[in-house]
Design a protein around this motif. Structure first.
Motif, mmCIF file in Angstrom:
data_model
loop_
_atom_site.group_PDB
_atom_site.id
_atom_site.type_symbol
_atom_site.label_atom_id
_atom_site.label_comp_id
_atom_site.label_asym_id
_atom_site.label_seq_id
_atom_site.Cartn_x
_atom_site.Cartn_y
_atom_site.Cartn_z
ATOM 1 N N LYS A 17 0.954 -1.064 -0.345
ATOM 2 C CA LYS A 17 0.370 -0.081 0.148
ATOM 3 C C LYS A 17 0.867 1.247 -0.029
ATOM 4 C CE LYS A 17 -3.952 -2.145 0.244
ATOM 5 N NZ LYS A 17 -4.374 -2.843 -1.173
ATOM 6 N N LYS A 18 2.080 1.275 -0.728
ATOM 7 C CA LYS A 18 3.108 2.514 -0.967
ATOM 8 C C LYS A 18 2.370 3.493 -1.588
ATOM 9 C CE LYS A 18 7.139 3.555 -2.494
ATOM 10 N NZ LYS A 18 8.611 3.593 -3.031
ATOM 11 N N ASP A 19 1.869 5.100 -1.300
ATOM 12 C CA ASP A 19 1.305 5.550 -2.299
ATOM 13 C C ASP A 19 2.133 6.278 -3.054
ATOM 14 O OD1 ASP A 19 0.595 8.978 -1.157
ATOM 15 O OD2 ASP A 19 -0.589 7.557 -1.477
ATOM 16 N N ILE A 20 0.529 7.023 -3.806
ATOM 17 C CA ILE A 20 1.173 7.317 -5.085
ATOM 18 C C ILE A 20 1.862 8.480 -5.244
ATOM 19 C CG2 ILE A 20 0.656 8.293 -7.423
ATOM 20 C CD1 ILE A 20 -1.513 6.410 -7.501
ATOM 21 N N LYS A 21 1.716 9.562 -4.080
ATOM 22 C CA LYS A 21 2.326 10.495 -3.722
ATOM 23 C C LYS A 21 4.247 9.567 -3.367
ATOM 24 C CE LYS A 21 -0.694 13.921 -2.279
ATOM 25 N NZ LYS A 21 -1.458 14.887 -1.680
ATOM 26 N N ALA A 22 4.437 9.156 -2.400
ATOM 27 C CA ALA A 22 5.946 8.633 -2.415
ATOM 28 C C ALA A 22 6.400 8.042 -2.388
ATOM 29 C CB ALA A 22 5.553 7.558 -1.208
ATOM 30 N N ALA A 23 5.347 7.612 -3.826
ATOM 31 C CA ALA A 23 6.703 7.161 -4.782
ATOM 32 C C ALA A 23 7.286 7.334 -5.901
ATOM 33 C CB ALA A 23 5.285 6.104 -5.955
ATOM 34 N N LEU A 24 6.622 9.386 -6.435
ATOM 35 C CA LEU A 24 6.803 9.572 -7.528
ATOM 36 C C LEU A 24 7.711 10.678 -6.453
ATOM 37 C CD1 LEU A 24 3.495 11.457 -8.004
ATOM 38 C CD2 LEU A 24 4.859 9.983 -9.716
#
Length: 818
Positions: free
Chosen positions: A245-252
């Motif tokens: 459940k890694k957040d998309i913002k964190a992935a960016l």
């Protein structure tokens, strides 16, 4: 929300759509569709999720996307999703959307890796998106697994071509960095449909999974295998990140750190990553919108120009101003008088090319309908002779008369004159009804003021009825005047001497005033009672003259079919049949002879009642009269045979005298009726509307109440002002859009010959590009083939387009397995 690149574009487009929505119009900018194409597990779905900024697509290894997902992003105040197959249900949980996609995929394709071209249609409403269409397509694969058909590659290619063949589709050709780019199926497909590279963007994924010591620097710098729009590298979340459940913002943020820290990519970090891909696509959308704006602006400006005058009037409009109400009342009354007079006199602003109305219809009543009504009251020959016979014998009584009694002549003439009352009164009624119809045409323009319209209609209708009553009294007086004195000294009356020397037929022709070869009417009629064996109902060109009715094959009048003499002919109406809407009348012989070949009657059909009446009037002019029953009012039956020759001569003399005198009366009545009606009714009503209507409206004492607007008019005024303001706002938004955005020029062409097209090409001298068809694949089960064909036909019907003719790869033949 992961997609921050749209922050500048979304408010402008949303303002434009909001402004146009207030004007009741749609923003027809038709933003492009974005399709993601690539091999299996290349990271296509992850690219789309990053673009939307939400986790909503199924993830996993192998072929996860097994049906096209057509994702429509729509601007709205709230965020939710809707499926086309779940009408009325809103999904606010994006995990539930993901589960529904998986369930719907399995419902069609099963759970064993089967595929289907039938798309899943999903709409996502959000305040943070533009109105775009994104398409997630199945990954290109070559080896069938599970329930997949043997021609799996062919089916997936056809499926992809359904979408990327459109000129309005941006192609994201996704290729993993850890594979050979020269063998990229996505780039090969894009090359087939976009040979100039104008709408293809290369996307390199999985840069973080490349072997140590290797990189894709030469590819990303567009030096090794160049594309016109170049390549953009992205780093998506891994399966472990998704499960965690890694957040998309964190992935960016992690993606940004990867490019900044990697020695091979840090010099180009600003032109890499998902945000830059979003920015590139946004710029493409901006270019598209800017290209659409000139024509769109012209359309809005033309609409604004058409509303300017009316909007300015409404802006200065004060509903409660007494001076404004008085001025408007005066203008409307004057306008009503002008419109009514124009419709009567035939000089209206608009000319009706479909129906007769107003003065033209009254003219037709005067000169067609009224003469027809007069002829209808004329007794037929047998009945007239019978009445004269009885009159002469009753006057003589028990004596045998030696001379022709003039009392018989007066008795017959007075009876004929009394019969004129009905058609004359009917003529007045028809004109009165037409005046009221004309009034309704004019008074509809007062619909903005219901009370004024109601009172005006009441006053004018009352005036028409009053003048109608006066006119009827005058018409009846005209007939009473004719009854008061039988003028046998009239210069056109033949007198007794001439009457005894004139036979019936010669007198009839004299009365008609026509030469034998005089043409009365021409036109198309259908002979409707011919049997099927004789050709059935057929249309012919008919010519009616004083002595005959002829018909030809066509209006060139070269091939005459038949000529029918008019002697002893009568006509009667024929009821419409259930299957026909035409108006029909029949010609028959009074002596019961065949009229045409072996037919006792000839049924003729025309297109309208008006045309039927016109033909009847023409037949009357030619001396062909309507059918009458030869029975007198006392039920004496058919006339007796004239045994006494002297009585026969007296009957013939009286008959000629009656016909001569009544012809004078008919001419007089035909002349006086239009004049009387025109003077007492039409001119009086026009004078009332122009001179007295306004005074009577003021006399009601409710001038202020009369000018109260209708609710519909208030809404219309508000709508015009709102639309005018919305159009001005939309044009201002367009101007701001043009100044606040810039167009990025298309990069120059590059040598992309390294991409081997998936279909053979013709020599350079050939300008037509032919796409090859896939070869047949051996040993494909018949049921699988039919299933795939049915699926393609189904999707073609669903999208209203024919299955595409697209290039296909030539696969090696499948060897026979012993």
């Amino acid at each position: 929300m992961g997609n921050r690149g749209m922050e500048d574009l979304i408010p402008l487009v949303n303002r434009l759509q909001h402004a146009l929505g207030s004007a009741g119009q749609s923003c027809s900018l038709h933003l492009p569709q974005i399709a993601v194409v690539g091999g299996q597990s290349a990271g296509k779905s992850s690219v789309l999720e990053n673009f939307v900024g939400r986790d909503f697509l199924p993830r996993g290894s192998g072929m996860v996307t097994r049906r096209p997902l057509v994702l429509q992003l729509l601007t709205a105040d709230t965020e939710h999703g809707e499926f086309l197959h779940c009408k009325g249900k809103k999904f606010t949980d994006f995990e539930e959307i993901c589960r529904e996609i998986e369930a719907e995929t399995q419902r069609i394709t099963g759970s064993n890796k089967g595929i289907s071209p039938v798309p899943i249609n999903l709409r996502i409403y959000s305040p943070n998106v533009l109105n775009l269409t994104l398409v997630d397509l199945p990954g290109i694969t070559k080896v069938p697994v599970g329930d997949q058909p043997a021609d799996i590659e062919y089916q997936i290619r056809d499926m992809i071509m359904q979408y990327i063949c459109k000129d309005n589709c941006l192609i994201l050709a996704v290729t993993p960095a850890n594979t050979d780019l020269a063998n990229s199926d996505a780039l090969k497909l894009a090359k087939d449909v976009d040979p100039q590279g104008q709408r293809t963007i290369g996307v390199i994924t999985k840069l973080d999974l490349m072997d140590k010591g290797t990189d894709a620097r030469n590819i990303l710098e567009n030096r090794l295998l160049p594309l016109r729009r170049g390549y953009i590298g992205v780093v998506n979340r891994s399966q472990k990140d998704v499960v965690g459940k890694k957040d998309i913002k964190a992935a960016l943020l992690a993606e940004k750190d990867f490019f900044l820290s990697h020695p091979s990519y840090k010099h180009m970090a600003e032109s890499m990553g998902t945000p830059y891909l979003q920015k590139t696509l946004n710029q493409q959308l901006t270019n598209h919108i800017r290209e659409s704006l000139p024509g769109f602006r012209s359309h809005l400006q033309s609409q604004l120009l058409s509303l300017n005058k009316e909007a300015e009037e409404f802006k200065q409009f004060s509903p409660d101003d007494p001076a404004r109400r008085t001025k408007t009342l005066l203008q409307l009354a004057q306008r009503l008088a002008v419109d009514f007079e124009k419709l009567i006199e035939g000089s209206g602003d608009t000319v009706d090319t479909v129906n007769l109305s107003g003065g033209a219809k009254i003219n037709r009543i005067f000169h067609v309908r009224f003469p027809y009504e007069l002829v209808q009251i004329e007794s037929d020959e047998k009945k007239l002779r019978q009445e004269i016979n009885y009159a002469i014998r009753n006057i003589h009584g028990v004596r045998t008369g030696l001379f022709t009694p003039d009392m018989a002549f007066e008795a017959i003439v007075k009876k004929q004159l009394s019969c004129l009352k009905r058609p004359c009164i009917k003529c007045v009624d028809m004109v009165s009804q037409e005046l009221i119809s004309t009034l309704y045409q004019c008074i509809n323009k007062l619909s903005s003021f219901p009370k004024l319209q109601e009172e005006t209609e009441r006053l004018i209708t009352t005036e028409i009825r009053e003048q109608e009553s006066k006119c009827k009294e005058q018409v009846l007086m005209l007939i009473e005047i004719q009854l008061a004195y039988i003028n046998t000294k009239h210069e056109d009356f033949i007198g007794f001497t001439t009457a005894q020397q004139t036979n019936n037929q010669a007198n009839k022709k004299t009365h008609a005033g026509m030469a034998a070869n005089h043409v009365i009417r021409k036109g198309w009629l259908t002979i409707s009672n011919l049997g099927i064996m004789k050709g059935g109902a057929r249309e012919y060109w008919f010519i009616l003259s004083a002595e005959s009715l002829s018909w030809f094959k066509d209006d060139e009048e070269k091939e005459k079919k038949y000529m029918l003499p008019l002697d002893n002919l009568r006509f009667r109406d024929v009821e419409k049949t259930f299957m026909s809407s035409k108006c029909v009348f029949a010609l028959f012989n009074t002596e019961l002879r065949n009229v045409y070949k072996d037919y006792k009657s000839l049924e003729l059909a025309c297109g309208s009642q008006e045309e039927l009446d016109s033909w009847k009037a023409s037949l009357l002019q030619a001396g062909v009269y309507p059918e009458k029953v030869a029975v007198d009012e006392q039920g004496n039956g058919a006339p007796e045979n004239f045994i006494d020759p002297q009585l026969e001569r007296q009957v013939e003399t009286i008959r000629n005298l009656v016909e001569s005198y009544m012809s004078i009366i008919y001419k007089t009545i035909k002349d006086l009726m239009p004049k009387t009606i025109m003077h007492l009714m039409i001119n009086s009503v026009k004078e009332f509307i122009s001179s007295e209507l306004l005074a009577q409206l003021y006399a009601l004492g409710e001038c202020s109440a009369l000018m109260d607007e209708s609710t519909e008019q208030q809404k219309y005024r508000e709508e015009v002002l709102r639309k005018h303001a919305a159009l001005k706002e939309a044009l201002a938004v367009i101007g701001k859009f043009s100044t606040s955005t810039c167009t990025t020029p298309l990069p120059p062409p590059v040598d992309s010959s390294w991409i081997r097209p998936s279909s053979p090409t013709l020599p350079k001298k050939t300008s037509v590009r032919v796409r090859g068809h896939a070869p047949s694949v051996p040993r494909v089960p018949s049921n699988a083939s039919s299933k795939s064909t049915d699926s393609l036909q189904q999707i073609a019907r669903q999208h209203h387009r024919a299955p595409p003719s697209v290039p296909r790869r030539h696969l090696p033949a499948i060897p026979n397995v012993k």
